[in-house]
Write a protein that holds these residues in place. Structure first.
Motif, PDB file in Angstrom:
ATOM      1  N   ALA A   1      -1.291  -0.576   0.405  1.00 22.33           N
ATOM      2  CA  ALA A   1      -0.246   0.453   0.513  1.00 22.33           C
ATOM      3  C   ALA A   1       0.754   0.320  -0.627  1.00 22.33           C
ATOM      4  CB  ALA A   1       0.448   0.349   1.867  1.00 22.33           C
ATOM      5  N   ARG A   2       1.113  -0.945  -0.963  1.00 25.12           N
ATOM      6  CA  ARG A   2       2.054  -1.156  -2.068  1.00 25.12           C
ATOM      7  C   ARG A   2       1.470  -0.708  -3.401  1.00 25.12           C
ATOM      8  NH1 ARG A   2       3.147  -5.927   0.932  1.00 25.12           N
ATOM      9  NH2 ARG A   2       1.641  -7.097  -0.324  1.00 25.12           N
ATOM     10  N   SER A   3       0.159  -0.843  -3.539  1.00 24.59           N
ATOM     11  CA  SER A   3      -0.484  -0.432  -4.799  1.00 24.59           C
ATOM     12  C   SER A   3      -0.755   1.061  -4.842  1.00 24.59           C
ATOM     13  CB  SER A   3      -1.794  -1.199  -4.997  1.00 24.59           C
ATOM     14  OG  SER A   3      -2.730  -0.864  -3.975  1.00 24.59           O
ATOM     15  N   GLY A   4      -0.462   1.784  -3.734  1.00 22.68           N
ATOM     16  CA  GLY A   4      -0.610   3.234  -3.719  1.00 22.68           C
ATOM     17  C   GLY A   4      -2.005   3.722  -3.395  1.00 22.68           C
ATOM     18  N   ASP A   5      -2.878   2.836  -2.918  1.00 22.37           N
ATOM     19  CA  ASP A   5      -4.244   3.252  -2.590  1.00 22.37           C
ATOM     20  C   ASP A   5      -4.332   3.910  -1.226  1.00 22.37           C
ATOM     21  OD1 ASP A   5      -5.952   2.182  -4.857  1.00 22.37           O
ATOM     22  OD2 ASP A   5      -4.894   0.352  -4.282  1.00 22.37           O
TER      23      ASP A   5
ATOM     24  N   LEU B   1      -5.948   7.586   3.443  1.00 20.66           N
ATOM     25  CA  LEU B   1      -5.901   7.549   1.992  1.00 20.66           C
ATOM     26  C   LEU B   1      -4.540   8.066   1.531  1.00 20.66           C
ATOM     27  CD1 LEU B   1      -9.438   8.888   0.989  1.00 20.66           C
ATOM     28  CD2 LEU B   1      -8.573   6.557   0.718  1.00 20.66           C
ATOM     29  N   ALA B   2      -4.090   7.561   0.393  1.00 22.37           N
ATOM     30  CA  ALA B   2      -2.742   7.915  -0.070  1.00 22.37           C
ATOM     31  C   ALA B   2      -2.576   9.416  -0.272  1.00 22.37           C
ATOM     32  CB  ALA B   2      -2.442   7.157  -1.362  1.00 22.37           C
TER      33      ALA B   2
ATOM     34  N   SER C   1      -2.143  -7.669   6.314  1.00 22.48           N
ATOM     35  CA  SER C   1      -1.621  -8.060   5.007  1.00 22.48           C
ATOM     36  C   SER C   1      -2.387  -7.356   3.889  1.00 22.48           C
ATOM     37  CB  SER C   1      -1.717  -9.579   4.841  1.00 22.48           C
ATOM     38  OG  SER C   1      -1.234  -9.976   3.573  1.00 22.48           O
ATOM     39  N   ALA C   2      -3.713  -7.245   4.050  1.00 23.20           N
ATOM     40  CA  ALA C   2      -4.520  -6.544   3.050  1.00 23.20           C
ATOM     41  C   ALA C   2      -4.134  -5.068   2.986  1.00 23.20           C
ATOM     42  CB  ALA C   2      -5.999  -6.698   3.392  1.00 23.20           C
ATOM     43  N   LEU C   3      -3.920  -4.464   4.158  1.00 23.77           N
ATOM     44  CA  LEU C   3      -3.515  -3.058   4.179  1.00 23.77           C
ATOM     45  C   LEU C   3      -2.166  -2.852   3.505  1.00 23.77           C
ATOM     46  CD1 LEU C   3      -4.525  -1.953   7.800  1.00 23.77           C
ATOM     47  CD2 LEU C   3      -5.758  -1.525   5.660  1.00 23.77           C
ATOM     48  N   GLN C   4      -1.227  -3.742   3.782  1.00 19.17           N
ATOM     49  CA  GLN C   4       0.091  -3.626   3.164  1.00 19.17           C
ATOM     50  C   GLN C   4       0.006  -3.787   1.652  1.00 19.17           C
ATOM     51  OE1 GLN C   4       2.357  -6.469   5.388  1.00 19.17           O
ATOM     52  NE2 GLN C   4       2.268  -5.266   7.260  1.00 19.17           N
ATOM     53  N   SER C   5      -0.896  -4.671   1.201  1.00 18.22           N
ATOM     54  CA  SER C   5      -1.094  -4.832  -0.235  1.00 18.22           C
ATOM     55  C   SER C   5      -1.627  -3.548  -0.852  1.00 18.22           C
ATOM     56  CB  SER C   5      -2.060  -5.992  -0.490  1.00 18.22           C
ATOM     57  OG  SER C   5      -2.362  -6.101  -1.866  1.00 18.22           O
TER      58      SER C   5
ATOM     59  N   ASP D   1       5.305  -2.853  16.481  1.00 20.43           N
ATOM     60  CA  ASP D   1       5.065  -1.999  15.317  1.00 20.43           C
ATOM     61  C   ASP D   1       4.031  -0.902  15.605  1.00 20.43           C
ATOM     62  OD1 ASP D   1       3.021  -3.814  15.629  1.00 20.43           O
ATOM     63  OD2 ASP D   1       2.559  -3.918  13.484  1.00 20.43           O
ATOM     64  N   PHE D   2       3.613  -0.774  16.863  1.00 17.81           N
ATOM     65  CA  PHE D   2       2.510   0.131  17.191  1.00 17.81           C
ATOM     66  C   PHE D   2       2.814   1.585  16.826  1.00 17.81           C
ATOM     67  CE2 PHE D   2      -0.240   2.560  20.072  1.00 17.81           C
ATOM     68  CZ  PHE D   2      -1.452   1.939  19.856  1.00 17.81           C
ATOM     69  N   PHE D   3       4.018   2.041  17.088  1.00 17.74           N
ATOM     70  CA  PHE D   3       4.368   3.434  16.819  1.00 17.74           C
ATOM     71  C   PHE D   3       5.256   3.584  15.584  1.00 17.74           C
ATOM     72  CE2 PHE D   3       3.499   3.390  21.377  1.00 17.74           C
ATOM     73  CZ  PHE D   3       2.551   4.392  21.446  1.00 17.74           C
ATOM     74  N   ALA D   4       5.493   2.464  14.864  1.00 21.17           N
ATOM     75  CA  ALA D   4       6.387   2.514  13.715  1.00 21.17           C
ATOM     76  C   ALA D   4       5.619   2.863  12.456  1.00 21.17           C
ATOM     77  CB  ALA D   4       7.095   1.177  13.544  1.00 21.17           C
ATOM     78  N   GLY D   5       6.383   3.182  11.412  1.00 18.15           N
ATOM     79  CA  GLY D   5       5.782   3.396  10.106  1.00 18.15           C
ATOM     80  C   GLY D   5       5.604   2.069   9.404  1.00 18.15           C
ATOM     81  N   PRO D   6       5.352   2.080   8.097  1.00 21.34           N
ATOM     82  CA  PRO D   6       5.188   0.833   7.359  1.00 21.34           C
ATOM     83  C   PRO D   6       6.379  -0.085   7.566  1.00 21.34           C
ATOM     84  CG  PRO D   6       4.615   2.722   5.994  1.00 21.34           C
ATOM     85  CD  PRO D   6       5.221   3.272   7.236  1.00 21.34           C
ATOM     86  N   ILE D   7       6.120  -1.360   7.700  1.00 19.71           N
ATOM     87  CA  ILE D   7       7.169  -2.337   7.996  1.00 19.71           C
ATOM     88  C   ILE D   7       7.961  -2.622   6.729  1.00 19.71           C
ATOM     89  CG2 ILE D   7       7.610  -4.659   8.843  1.00 19.71           C
ATOM     90  CD1 ILE D   7       4.872  -4.495  10.208  1.00 19.71           C
ATOM     91  N   ASP D   8       9.252  -2.338   6.743  1.00 21.91           N
ATOM     92  CA  ASP D   8      10.061  -2.648   5.571  1.00 21.91           C
ATOM     93  C   ASP D   8      10.618  -4.060   5.682  1.00 21.91           C
ATOM     94  OD1 ASP D   8      12.294  -2.583   7.243  1.00 21.91           O
ATOM     95  OD2 ASP D   8      12.648  -0.461   6.830  1.00 21.91           O
ATOM     96  N   GLY D   9      11.194  -4.525   4.590  1.00 22.29           N
ATOM     97  CA  GLY D   9      11.675  -5.905   4.545  1.00 22.29           C
ATOM     98  C   GLY D   9      12.717  -6.214   5.599  1.00 22.29           C
ATOM     99  N   ALA D  10      13.674  -5.280   5.802  1.00 23.09           N
ATOM    100  CA  ALA D  10      14.757  -5.539   6.753  1.00 23.09           C
ATOM    101  C   ALA D  10      14.215  -5.654   8.170  1.00 23.09           C
ATOM    102  CB  ALA D  10      15.787  -4.402   6.677  1.00 23.09           C
ATOM    103  N   ARG D  11      13.316  -4.775   8.515  1.00 23.43           N
ATOM    104  CA  ARG D  11      12.783  -4.822   9.880  1.00 23.43           C
ATOM    105  C   ARG D  11      11.938  -6.067  10.089  1.00 23.43           C
ATOM    106  NH1 ARG D  11       8.809  -0.617  12.914  1.00 23.43           N
ATOM    107  NH2 ARG D  11       9.093  -1.455  14.996  1.00 23.43           N
ATOM    108  N   ALA D  12      11.172  -6.453   9.076  1.00 24.53           N
ATOM    109  CA  ALA D  12      10.334  -7.654   9.203  1.00 24.53           C
ATOM    110  C   ALA D  12      11.179  -8.888   9.438  1.00 24.53           C
ATOM    111  CB  ALA D  12       9.475  -7.831   7.955  1.00 24.53           C
ATOM    112  N   ARG D  13      12.398  -8.888   8.903  1.00 22.09           N
ATOM    113  CA  ARG D  13      13.272 -10.044   9.095  1.00 22.09           C
ATOM    114  C   ARG D  13      13.863 -10.079  10.502  1.00 22.09           C
ATOM    115  NH1 ARG D  13      14.777  -8.766   3.780  1.00 22.09           N
ATOM    116  NH2 ARG D  13      16.531  -7.514   4.496  1.00 22.09           N
TER     117      ARG D  13
END
Length: 694
Positions: free
Chosen positions: A486-490, A500-501, A480-484, A637-649
């Motif tokens: 990632a969303r902030s562009g860090d 790193l971004a 969750s921290a990583l996703q946060s 999610d091991f080989f996937a990219g960042p989890i998007d909203g649709a996939r998380a659902r």
């Protein structure tokens, strides 16, 4: 307000309650025959200008102290009864000690049978009682001489009780609902009814609740609060709940169970607590000492594990861990009492501090600091203190549950204090703003160092990075921290890698040109059966070592994965095959599928399909049992990219993905705190250990 009697057998508790309420609380045939109270009795007294008072009449016989404790835990006002002709007797002293251990501060002493002794005796007895009360929470309560035969003093006693009721501040109804069950019975035409005192929160008709520790679900059909039909039951009320549910019956719910809000259901069999040992104890309390634990209406066997170096001496306060024979429902801050296993004496009591303590490393400086914070009663102070000590994060969902707090109250508290919240599935973790900034700075610095040392790698493995950082968050919170970030562009997330971004891995110009020729051949319609190294070498008339070198470089950059020797698949293709395996698994009974079923979906040969599945087995994407496999949904999610909203659902994620087998993987196994189990401080002492038995 709930009034509870206390006192020695045959001192007139039941007669006094009857004189005040016109209700005979001895309802059992045996009680009538023997002339003594055996079980809890209940009565109510309407009060003009105030709410109806509830009375809990308890047995005075030493054999029924456990029953007295079941009723005393929910009272607000103690009616201590002392017969003028007998004076203070053994159970009077024990009941008074119990009242003090339970923290009951309001009450009155009634000197019954005052019409059969001279006035001098009453004066002498009052002096004796004052001396006994001096060291307790009841030290300043009134003492009134009464007689249920002549009526002497009853009006004055009633006036004291009613006056206290009018000034009494009702318990706050904030928090989660909990009712300690002291009776369970069946009413014809209604079904199962349980009664008890509401310890916290509020409940209404048609609410859904859980019975703890059994976990049975029920709906509340109707409520009686303070002996009247009601739509709600609130903290401090004596309530009768008519429960309905598939497995709900009189036999399924017993005294000692807790009916509670389903969000609070989390029984525990290990509790850290404060302990005050009564001064009348003959010997110190040694390690692993057996006791009977009384909390609310429950009684359970327990062992005392000392959290200090020395035995708990009589008259002292200490901290202990209570290891229970079976799970119970409890909340931080609840009071408890312990008695010896032969049920002959009360030993002490205290408050619960932590419902989820570790079974090992109980005495470290870190653990002591945590207990100092947990011991704070005010939630805001406790939360701030916990966030300031190791491990410097807090599961505030569990914090709310274990303190029987409503989630909205804890969420508001977290927002008011400005903590950083990390949401993960059904939990929310929190860090102080200062520690979050340090955590973020350390994470970015480590990524920068890794990129400088490994410019040809896409990024560092998630688990390896987590093991290097402090605080070491649980994997779900770390994600969750990583996703946060990632969303902030860090940072950027690439499946199991973190970078790193701004970090990019590039090939040399010659390698880049060659890669652009090879990549289309690995994708397209034949992506599930791409050419091997030797096939590509023949096609481009190049040495196999040159092709292999380029594909290995592509593997380090996260472009391809080597499924089998010299057989490389594009990263996107591997992610697609993982989802195909998940779909095949979902379409079969219990999720188990064969290699042939997977082969048919990817339209590949059996040998290659098995190689792919073996690769998945190696990385725990699939779990193998003989010739069958089942997808591990915690690793999708091991080989996937960042989890998007649709996939998380659509996909359930979780668990601790670990890039075992990756070139940048370093195990952190063995460095995590281990919960549960026993160590040298929790095992029973040997019979030769001084103080091990009493």
């Amino acid at each position: 307000m709930i009034v509870g009697t206390a006192g020695h057998i045959d001192h007139g508790k039941t007669s006094l309650v009857k004189a005040l309420t016109n209700v005979d609380t001895d309802r059992l045939k045996e009680e009538k025959a023997r002339g003594i109270s055996i079980d809890l009795g209940f009565a109510y007294m309407p009060v003009e200008g105030a709410e109806t008072l509830g009375f809990v009449d308890v047995p005075g016989h030493e054999k029924f102290i456990h029953t007295m404790l079941a009723g005393a835990s929910g009272i607000d006002f103690a009616l201590l009864v002392v017969a003028a002709d007998d004076g203070m007797m053994p159970q009077t002293h024990e009941h008074l000690a119990i009242i003090d251990l339970l923290g009951i501060e309001y009450g009155v002493v009634a000197l019954t049978k005052s019409d059969v002794v001279p006035k001098e005796r009453l004066i002498q007895l009052e002096t004796t009682i004052r001396s006994e009360l001096a060291g307790t929470a009841l030290r300043d309560v009134p003492i009134i001489a009464v007689s249920t035969v002549s009526g002497q003093g009853l009006a004055a006693l009633r006036e004291v009780i009613v006056g206290a009721a009018r000034q009494f501040t009702r318990r706050s109804a904030a928090g989660g609902f909990r009712l300690a069950v002291d009776r369970s019975f069946t009413i014809h035409g209604a079904g199962t009814v349980v009664t008890g005192t509401v310890l916290s929160g509020m409940v209404s008709v048609d609410s859904h609740v859980t019975v703890s520790p059994s976990g049975l679900s029920a709906r509340i059909r109707s409520i009686h609060a303070q002996n009247r039909p009601s739509e709600v039951g609130r903290a401090g009320d004596r309530c009768a709940l008519n429960l309905v549910g598939a497995d709900i019956s009189k036999a399924a719910i017993t005294r000692g169970d807790m009916v509670l809000d389903s969000s609070l259901y989390a029984p525990t069999n290990r509790i850290d607590a404060t302990l005050r040992v009564l001064g009348c104890e003959r010997k110190p309390i040694g390690h692993w000492f057996p006791v009977r634990l009384h909390h609310a209406s429950t009684e359970v066997g327990a062992r005392i594990v000392l959290l200090d170096d020395e035995p708990a001496a009589p008259g002292t306060r200490t901290r202990v861990q209570l290891v229970l024979d079976r799970p119970v429902a409890a909340a931080v801050g609840d009071r408890y009492v312990i008695r010896d296993t032969s049920a002959q004496r009360t030993i002490g009591g205290g408050r619960f501090v932590d419902l989820r303590p570790p079974g090992r490393k109980r005495r470290t400086a870190e653990r002591r600091a945590q207990l100092d914070a947990q011991e704070l009663i005010e939630p805001d102070r406790a939360m701030a203190a916990l966030l300031a000590v190791s491990p410097f994060y807090l599961d505030i969902t569990a914090f709310a549950r274990d303190r029987a707090m409503a989630w909205k109250d804890v969420s508001a508290l977290a927002q008011a204090t400005g903590v950083v919240q990390l949401s993960v599935e059904t939990s929310v973790f929190a860090m102080s703003l200062g520690h979050w900034k340090e955590f973020k700075r350390d994470l970015l610095d480590r990524l920068a160092t890794f990129h400088a040392d490994n410019p040809d790698l896409l990024g560092i493995g998630i688990e390896r990075l987590r093991s290097q950082l402090e605080p070491r968050l649980p994997l779900s919170a770390f994600r969750s921290a990583l996703q946060s970030l990632a969303r902030s562009g860090d940072i950027g997330l690439e499946g199991a890698w973190v970078r790193l971004a701004g970090h990019e891995v590039t090939m040399a110009p010659a390698d880049e040109r060659f890669w652009k020729e090879i990549e289309p051949l690995l994708g397209g319609a034949d992506r599930f059966r791409p050419p091997r190294v030797r096939d590509l070498a023949e096609l481009f008339a190049m040495p196999e070592s040159r092709v292999r070198q380029l594909l290995k470089l592509g593997g380090r950059m996260g472009k391809v994965h080597e499924i089998a020797h010299d057989h490389f698949f594009l990263r996107g293709t591997v992610a697609e095959m993982v989802m195909i395996a998940a779909e095949v698994s979902l379409a079969t009974a219990e999720g188990w599928f064969t290699a042939a079923q997977f082969r048919d979906r990817v339209e590949n040969g059996r040998k290659v399909a098995i190689q792919i599945l073996d690769f998945f087995d190696h990385h725990s994407i699939t779990l193998r049992r003989g010739d069958l496999r089942r997808v591990n949904r915690n690793r999708l999610d091991f080989f996937a990219g960042p989890i998007d909203g649709a996939r998380a659902r659509n996909v359930v994620f979780g668990g601790e993905t670990s890039p075992v087998g990756r070139p940048d993987f370093k195990s952190g196994r063995g460095r995590e705190t281990v919960f549960g189990g026993f160590d040298s401080h929790s095992l029973p002492p040997s019979s030769t250990n001084p103080g091990s038995s009493r």
